[in-house]
Design an enzyme around this catalytic site. Structure first.
Site, PDB file in Angstrom:
ATOM      1  N   ASP A 133       0.801  -1.239   0.000  1.00 35.30           N
ATOM      2  CA  ASP A 133       0.000   0.000   0.000  1.00 35.30           C
ATOM      3  C   ASP A 133       0.832   1.287   0.000  1.00 35.30           C
ATOM      4  O   ASP A 133       0.497   2.250   0.722  1.00 35.30           O
ATOM      5  CB  ASP A 133      -0.967   0.017   1.202  1.00 35.30           C
ATOM      6  N   LYS A 152      -6.888  -5.016  -3.063  1.00 33.52           N
ATOM      7  CA  LYS A 152      -7.675  -5.607  -1.963  1.00 33.52           C
ATOM      8  C   LYS A 152      -8.654  -4.588  -1.386  1.00 33.52           C
ATOM      9  O   LYS A 152      -8.454  -3.388  -1.510  1.00 33.52           O
ATOM     10  CB  LYS A 152      -6.728  -6.127  -0.880  1.00 33.52           C
ATOM     11  N   CYS A 181      -2.141  -2.776   7.501  1.00 30.47           N
ATOM     12  CA  CYS A 181      -1.950  -3.695   6.377  1.00 30.47           C
ATOM     13  C   CYS A 181      -0.627  -4.450   6.440  1.00 30.47           C
ATOM     14  O   CYS A 181      -0.556  -5.615   6.045  1.00 30.47           O
ATOM     15  CB  CYS A 181      -2.132  -2.946   5.069  1.00 30.47           C
TER      16      CYS A 181
HETATM   17  C1  VGL Z   1      -4.882   0.595   5.612  1.00 32.72           C
HETATM   18  C2  VGL Z   1      -6.500   1.440   6.992  1.00 32.72           C
HETATM   19  C3  VGL Z   1      -7.462   1.306   6.002  1.00 32.72           C
HETATM   20  C4  VGL Z   1      -3.442   0.234   5.426  1.00 32.72           C
HETATM   21  C5  VGL Z   1      -5.815   0.442   4.617  1.00 32.72           C
HETATM   22  O1  VGL Z   1      -2.972   0.191   4.273  1.00 32.72           O
HETATM   23  O2  VGL Z   1      -2.756  -0.015   6.443  1.00 32.72           O
HETATM   24  N1  VGL Z   1      -5.233   1.089   6.803  1.00 32.72           N
HETATM   25  N2  VGL Z   1      -7.094   0.795   4.823  1.00 32.72           N
END
Ligand code: VGL
Ligand code: ZN
Length: 206
Positions: free
Chosen positions: A11, A109, A154
């Site tokens: 991410d 995802k 994540c």
């Molecule tokens: C994430 C919160 C919501 C992350 C993704 O990438 O850690 N955190 N969506």
């Protein structure tokens, strides 16, 4: 056959960097680390948080709830977030400085409205696989090294699921930054350590 390794870059998107919808403090500091560590890996997988605009992890879908509150979903507690990483939007793009052209797979995802997915391996219902474990096994990968955003969501969930699915796992500490809700970064490191996740620094990769 020696056990293969893969790097999982979690991410590293505009949305989690300064200026993004769910900005992690200093999040963009992981970009040069990711680029440098990736050069040491033949096999790299990138993940992208990738939500529909009405995703149920967004506080905006549950008025009067506010971001960072917790609600109960059918699969358990769910932290509510600001709208972020909406599929196809600029916020969901990789950070423009990310430079890993040899990455072989991108996992997107959190695409289903009803279910969040912090982990690169399993959605938050803890039942629906993303396919990553199979992809890694078919390519002879037994050990995953992980970095990215955010440490306590994540990255941690991906590392814990990697262990649960039988992979060795290590997290590159300086290649991650956390959101840190009520001590969640410290809790994540403690959970990872009891699950046998190794903690590395990026200088180990040159
Ligand atoms: C994430 C919160 C919501 C992350 C993704 O990438 O850690 N955190 N969506
Ligand atoms: Zn998300």
């Amino acid at each position: 056959m020696p056990m293969g390794e893969a790097l999982l870059v979690v991410d590293v998107q505009r949305g989690f960097c300064p200026g993004g919808a769910l900005a992690v403090a200093d999040g963009d500091a992981v970009v040069p680390v990711a680029n440098r560590v990736a050069r040491a890996f033949g096999e790299v997988v990138l993940t992208q948080d990738w939500h529909p605009a009405d995703h149920l992890s967004f506080a905006s879908q549950h008025p009067p709830r506010r971001p960072f509150e917790t609600i109960e979903m059918p699969y358990g507690p769910q932290t509510l977030w600001p709208d972020h990483c909406v599929m196809g939007s600029a916020d969901a793009e990789f950070h423009p400085g990310l430079d890993i052209p040899h990455a072989g797979l991108v996992i997107r995802k959190g695409r289903r409205r009803e279910v969040d997915s912090y982990s690169a391996f399993l959605e938050a219902d803890r039942r629906t696989p993303t396919g990553l474990a199979g992809w890694l096994r078919e390519r002879g990968v037994g050990r995953v090294v992980i970095l990215g955003l955010a440490t306590d969501f994540c990255v941690a969930w991906s590392a814990l699921d990697a262990r649960m699915m039988g992979f060795q796992a290590a997290v590159v500490e300086d290649g991650c930054r956390g959101i840190d809700l009520d001590g969640s970064v410290a809790r994540a490191w403690a959970q990872m350590s009891s699950a046998g996740v190794m903690r590395l620094v990026s200088s180990a990769f040159g």
